[in-house]
Design a protein around this motif. Sequence first.
Motif: not given
Length: 328
Positions: A131-150
């Motif tokens: 759950e925590k990992s998904y929260g961090r990846v989701d914030r990074l995705f919203k900031e445009g740093v992480m890809s949608a696939q990740k």
Amino acid sequence: MELKKQYHNVIWALVALVIIIAAVASAGMLLLGHDDESIQGQMEASEYRVSSKVPGRILHLYVKEGDHVKAGDTLAVLEAPDVEAKLSQAEAVEKAAQAIKNKADRGTRTEQLQGAYEMWQKAKAGLEIAEKSYGRVDRLFKEGVMSAQKRDEAYADFQAMKATERAAQSQYQMARNGAQREDKEAAAAQVAQAKGAIAEVNSYIDETVLRAQMDGEVSEIFPKVGELVGTGAPIMNITMLDDRWATFNVREDLLKELTVGKTFTAYVPAFNKDIELKVTYMKDRGTYAAWKATKTTGQFDLKTFEVRAVPVNAKEALRPGMSVIIKR
């Protein structure tokens, strides 16, 4: 002269013959005239046959012919090793069924319960990390740093761990609750079935001890000690001397004085005395297949009836087979 003498001899011979015939005829008429048309019967008694439900070998005979027995007295004992072997089998099945029932009633072992709890805790920890990992990846995705696939991969891991945690929790709850109610009922039914089998075999073992059902006298014993007897084979007969009656075969034109309920006197040769009897039963003995009156001579056919009568005085020492005579 010689011829005259022979003539006289013949005459005297004829006269003597006539006198003898007349004497015989007179004697016959005298006897017939005093014919009292006696009716002869005999005493009878009820009896029952002792037999066993199980085959076996005669181990002991505790009575002999002529002995008087009371209800409940032991008469004989059979040896039935086959039945005893079945009892051992039934007891083993009962023990196995009882063990299964105890296991179901006791529920899950402590070690199994602890292991299920640890697996659930492990799944809970994995779920928190996912759950925590998904929260961090989701914030990074919203900031445009992480890809949608990740982001999608992290979300899938999170959902998988949620399912794993629910499954681990269910396993723990099942181990904690123990066996289902249906399993416990099935185990209890198996125990009851095994106990019923033991009771059945014990009933057969009880049948190897033969006891008198009613008071009476042992009239016949068929097998000897050591002989084999089959199921239902007669072992001995018990005559119930308290249930006695006299039976007569009476022509129907002589039934006038022998109606049901009537008391009459009969002679017993064995005691040289008269006894009182009471008629309790009457039934025709049967007749020809096609019975009809004989009208040509003005006479008619007569049926025979069986008449039974019981002694009025129960203390009379009457035995089956004794003659009983009704004098008319």
